[in-house]
Design a protein around this motif. Structure first.
Motif, PDB file in Angstrom:
ATOM      1  N   GLU A   1      35.492  37.209  36.842  1.00 23.29           N
ATOM      2  CA  GLU A   1      35.673  36.385  38.024  1.00 23.29           C
ATOM      3  C   GLU A   1      34.500  35.416  38.169  1.00 23.29           C
ATOM      4  OE1 GLU A   1      38.298  36.418  39.684  1.00 23.29           O
ATOM      5  OE2 GLU A   1      39.214  38.414  39.634  1.00 23.29           O
ATOM      6  N   PRO A   2      34.720  34.258  38.808  1.00 23.85           N
ATOM      7  CA  PRO A   2      33.613  33.338  39.093  1.00 23.85           C
ATOM      8  C   PRO A   2      32.542  34.040  39.930  1.00 23.85           C
ATOM      9  CG  PRO A   2      35.722  32.268  39.481  1.00 23.85           C
ATOM     10  CD  PRO A   2      36.019  33.722  39.250  1.00 23.85           C
ATOM     11  N   ALA A   3      31.338  33.537  39.846  1.00 23.42           N
ATOM     12  CA  ALA A   3      30.213  34.174  40.539  1.00 23.42           C
ATOM     13  C   ALA A   3      30.460  34.255  42.040  1.00 23.42           C
ATOM     14  CB  ALA A   3      28.928  33.402  40.258  1.00 23.42           C
ATOM     15  N   TRP A   4      31.076  33.222  42.631  1.00 19.79           N
ATOM     16  CA  TRP A   4      31.292  33.230  44.082  1.00 19.79           C
ATOM     17  C   TRP A   4      32.273  34.327  44.485  1.00 19.79           C
ATOM     18  CZ3 TRP A   4      36.098  32.251  46.247  1.00 19.79           C
ATOM     19  CH2 TRP A   4      37.049  31.630  45.436  1.00 19.79           C
ATOM     20  N   VAL A   5      33.239  34.630  43.605  1.00 19.55           N
ATOM     21  CA  VAL A   5      34.169  35.720  43.899  1.00 19.55           C
ATOM     22  C   VAL A   5      33.439  37.058  43.825  1.00 19.55           C
ATOM     23  CG1 VAL A   5      36.277  36.912  43.176  1.00 19.55           C
ATOM     24  CG2 VAL A   5      36.148  34.414  43.053  1.00 19.55           C
ATOM     25  N   ARG A   6      32.599  37.224  42.823  1.00 18.19           N
ATOM     26  CA  ARG A   6      31.856  38.479  42.673  1.00 18.19           C
ATOM     27  C   ARG A   6      30.921  38.699  43.857  1.00 18.19           C
ATOM     28  NH1 ARG A   6      31.206  36.493  37.375  1.00 18.19           N
ATOM     29  NH2 ARG A   6      28.976  36.231  37.664  1.00 18.19           N
TER      30      ARG A   6
END
Length: 283
Positions: free
Chosen positions: A84-89
């Motif tokens: 997942e993209p960093a912002w999702v994580r």
């Protein structure tokens, strides 16, 4: 986060792999032999506890004689979400259930959203979103709140894709009048709603106060429908610490009926925009 439910994309991928394997009359042992692994790996993949590489996925789909290009592309798209993209994580560390919400928004063909006293998240301005998040008592701290704010803003990019979902929004008139973030912030929020009402994939309708009692007085929810007919509709209901998701047909069908009932008491899209503008001018 030990014991947390696997993300929805992995659960869907796992379910389809089991379906295709069983349709092909293949055993887990045969699948394991095909891609050169132990059966326990197949079990973990099919239980949604382990991801699968694109090479292994394509090999298994060939083995299962899945030759529909749309089916193959759909599963490949799911498998590519392994990271997942960093912002999702970051957001998931704060609210684990938000990962599924993001996936539902990104994969939906149609989103039907109803809220009583708040503007729906996909249409919130930054000032409005910050005000909403900052008024929720929590122990998340500054970093946690920033992660949720970032996610809320990034989620809105789904509407700017080349193939955005169709977004149907029903708002109570009360949601237009609560001055979240102060008068100036609310004016900007209403201006944004007026602008988004002109988006080709967005329809905004308002239930006027004069409509009186209606089917949505005690609930706020989002209903997702997907282009793949094998995926059931999903209802999302937000609560204090996360999201509740319902996929049972008898539950989602009830919410679909509620949404249709709500639309029957709204103003037309054009009249709704005029009411939004009228409320904005009065502030």
């Amino acid at each position: 986060m030990a014991g947390a439910s696997p993300p929805v994309w992995r659960r869907r991928l796992a379910a389809k792999l089991v379906e295709f394997r069983e349709q092909a009359g293949r055993s887990p042992e045969e699948a394991a032999e095909r891609i050169g692994c132990h059966r326990t790996k197949i079990n973990r993949v099919e239980n949604a506890r382990l991801g699968i590489s694109l090479g292994e996925l394509r090999d298994l789909l060939t083995f299962y004689e899945v030759d529909d290009p749309d089916e193959v592309d759909d599963l490949v798209s799911l498998a590519r979400r392994r990271r997942e993209p960093a912002w999702v994580r970051r957001a998931a560390l704060v609210r684990p259930s938000i990962t599924d919400l993001i996936h539902y928004e990104e994969s939906a063909a149609c989103i039907r959203s109803f809220h009583n006293t708040l503007i729906t998240g996909l249409l919130q301005t930054p000032d409005y979103a910050r005000a909403v998040l900052s008024t929720r008592p929590s122990n998340l701290g500054h970093e946690g709140m920033e992660a949720l704010f970032e996610a809320r803003m990034k989620r809105q990019e789904v509407l700017e894709r080349a193939d955005p979902p169709r977004l149907y929004v029903v708002e109570n008139e009360a949601a237009l009048r609560v001055q979240v973030g102060g008068r100036q912030a609310m004016r900007k929020q209403l201006e944004h709603l007026e602008a988004m009402a002109g988006h080709p994939s967005v329809e905004i309708r308002v239930i006027p106060d004069r409509a009186g009692a209606h089917a949505g007085l005690t609930c706020a929810f989002v209903l997702f429908s997907f282009p793949n007919p094998t995926y059931p509709e999903v209802v999302s209901v937000e609560h204090r610490t996360g999201m509740l998701y319902m996929e049972a047909q008898e539950e989602t069908a009830q919410y679909a009926v509620i949404f249709d009932s709500l639309q029957s008491v709204t103003l037309s899209p054009a009249d709704s925009v005029e009411l939004i503008a009228e409320v904005r001018r009065s502030m």
